[in-house]
Write a protein that holds these residues in place. Structure first.
Motif: not given
Length: 556
Positions: A227-232
């Motif tokens: 989810s952090l990677r998606v946000f980024f």
């Protein structure tokens, strides 16, 4: 001594029995209240009666404060009785501050009460409340981070992005100190999002670089990591799209699409993180899926892949309809409005004007349900109406809609988009607005201090200048502008602009008597991906060698 010991034992037994009795009646009332709240349908009136029945027993302060919080929460979420909800939450906040080791009730009361104040437009009451709660919550990592996020969001809604960024910076440093790299990344990514909104690109680039390193190095819950990677990646993709760099964004967009596929295969892990500061999640998986559809639609529209844009819009809207049956989150309505705004432009380009008008009406209905949504999208609505008016040849109405949209927006890219379209309206109307047209063209002069950094909008500005020079009979100047458009649009796969520029160049060569070059320039095989607009877009209304003004302005 024996008698004193017996009396003390009797007193202790009596206190224990009294506490047990108190716990019994309290738990019974609490159980009834929860039963009524979770009934189908919920019986909120009976739930409230059960909770109110706690107070006549004159309970201890802990039970009194918690009951006020429960009543305030039920009234806030399930009724329109905001006055009573506010009264109970204020009492919960006041009483809980006098009780040591009672953080959950204290800070939940502060959080809910500030939400209620904002709902009642009492922002000046919400801010000091949150600041005080943040000040006294530093020993409680979860609540400290949550309250910082909440106050930052409040400043963002007020368009005070500087204060919001400062708070997110404080949160990132606090998360680092308490050993939560995950929540540190959330704070930094949120700050990066606001810096992008402020167009502070020099600050965004190093921040996103740091975020990328943190995300890659963090080892934790797979869903949280993805989810952090998606946000980024969403921030990277939207940054490229804002800059009109349709070709450059493709690697990031592909990574984002792969990332959301990975998340969809992962099962939710019920194991709670060991660090309480990690108890956050950016978005549910289903919301992230819709967001990825949305940025894919944005990319497809800029690149001219209209069938792909329609395909992903249909998928996203179907997913949204399912989600909105179970979830009333405001972000879903925002997603829906943005998707409709893009598909409306797609309908206008492909000639489906009636469908576009129906969808504009749908956007209006959605925005009327939320004052904030209407405020944020009023300029876009007027812009869409202006584009529709252009498509049905109502130029006076188009001018009125674009002028209103300009008055309502502070967004630089939207302003440049509207001015470009308004200039095309004035070009189409001939000599009626020469002074205003010259003024507009100077304000979006791509050769000198163009107001935005968008590659796509700058290329479009060159095209409009070329169009104006063509109708003025200044063909060499028109060719220069159109060649700049072609150079820029080919560099970033802006296929629709490429197509329009080639057709107009073909007409210029034809007028100049260079028929062979005219045929080559108008050949659709020149256009990458053969994304050539339908012939009806460029159909002339007369039989002269020079096309009418409506030729190039019906759906650019």
């Amino acid at each position: 001594m024996a008698a004193q010991a017996a009396a003390a034992a009797q007193a202790a037994a009596a206190q224990a029995a009294q506490a047990e009795a108190a716990e019994s009646w309290y738990l019974a009332l609490l159980g009834f209240a929860e039963h009524f709240r979770t009934s189908s349908p919920p019986k909120i009136r009976l739930c409230v009666h059960c909770l109110q029945a706690v107070f006549p027993f004159k309970p201890p302060q802990r039970i009194e404060a918690r009951t006020h919080l429960q009543l305030g929460s039920v009234l806030y979420h399930h009724t329109k009785n905001s006055e009573q909800a506010r009264s109970h939450l204020e009492k919960a906040w006041l009483i809980s501050q006098q009780i040591p080791q009672f953080e959950d009730v204290k800070f939940e009361a502060a959080s809910l009460l500030s939400e209620l104040y904002c709902q009642e437009n009492s922002v000046d009451a919400a801010k000091p409340l949150l600041r005080k709660a943040i000040q006294i919550s530093q020993q409680t990592p979860y609540w400290h981070c949550r309250l910082l996020f909440q106050l930052a969001q409040l400043h963002t809604l007020e368009k005070d992005l500087v204060s919001a960024c400062d708070l997110l910076g404080v949160g990132a440093e606090y998360a680092r100190v308490v050993g939560s790299e995950y929540t540190r990344a959330l704070f930094l990514l949120s700050k990066g999002m606001l810096l992008l909104m402020e167009r502070k690109l020099q600050e965004v680039h190093p921040l996103l670089t740091l975020c990328g390193q943190i995300v890659e190095n963090w080892q934790g819950n797979p869903i949280q990591k993805e989810s952090l990677r998606v946000f980024f990646l969403v921030l990277q993709v939207t940054h490229y799209l804002d800059a009109g760099q349709v070709k450059s964004v493709k690697p990031c967009l592909k990574q984002l699409q792969q990332c959301i596929q990975t998340i969809s295969t992962l099962h939710d892990d019920e194991i709670l993180p060991s660090n309480p500061a990690d108890l956050f999640h950016w978005l549910p998986k289903e919301h992230m899926c819709v967001l990825v559809y949305l940025v894919t639609v944005m990319h497809s529209m800029q690149a001219g892949y209209l069938e792909k844009a329609q395909k992903y819009t249909d998928k996203a809207l179907m997913q949204l309809e399912k989600l909105k049956m179970l979830d009333c989150s405001p972000i879903l309505s925002s997603f829906q409005v943005i998707l409709l705004e893009h598909i409306i432009m797609c309908r206008l380009v492909t000639g489906h004007k009636a469908t576009a008008l129906q969808e504009i009406s749908q956007v209006c209905q959605l925005c009327q349900q939320s004052p904030r949504l209407f405020s944020n999208h009023a300029a876009q609505l007027h812009t869409l109406l202006g584009l529709y008016c252009v498509s049905v040849n109502c130029m006076d109405n188009a001018e009125a809609q674009f002028t209103t949209a300009l008055r309502l927006t502070n967004h630089q890219e939207l302003w440049a988009f509207i001015v470009t379209n308004l200039a095309s309206v004035y070009i189409r109307e001939g000599n009626r607005h020469q002074e205003v047209l010259y003024s507009l063209l100077e304000r979006i002069n791509p050769d000198h201090s163009f107001p935005v950094s968008s590659h796509c909008l700058r290329a479009a500005a060159f095209y409009v200048r070329g169009l104006f020079s063509f109708f003025q009979g200044r063909y060499n100047e028109a060719k220069r502008f159109l060649r700049e458009t072609l150079k820029m649009s080919n560099a970033e796969d802006l296929n629709r602009l490429t197509a329009c520029s080639l057709v107009l160049l073909g007409h210029i060569f034809y007028v100049l008597g260079n028929h062979r070059t005219s045929i080559l320039a108008s050949d659709p095989s020149w256009v990458p991906g053969n994304c050539f607009p339908p012939p009806a877009v460029f159909q002339c209304q007369n039989t002269t060698t020079v096309p009418s003004r409506s030729c190039f302005l019906n759906k650019l």
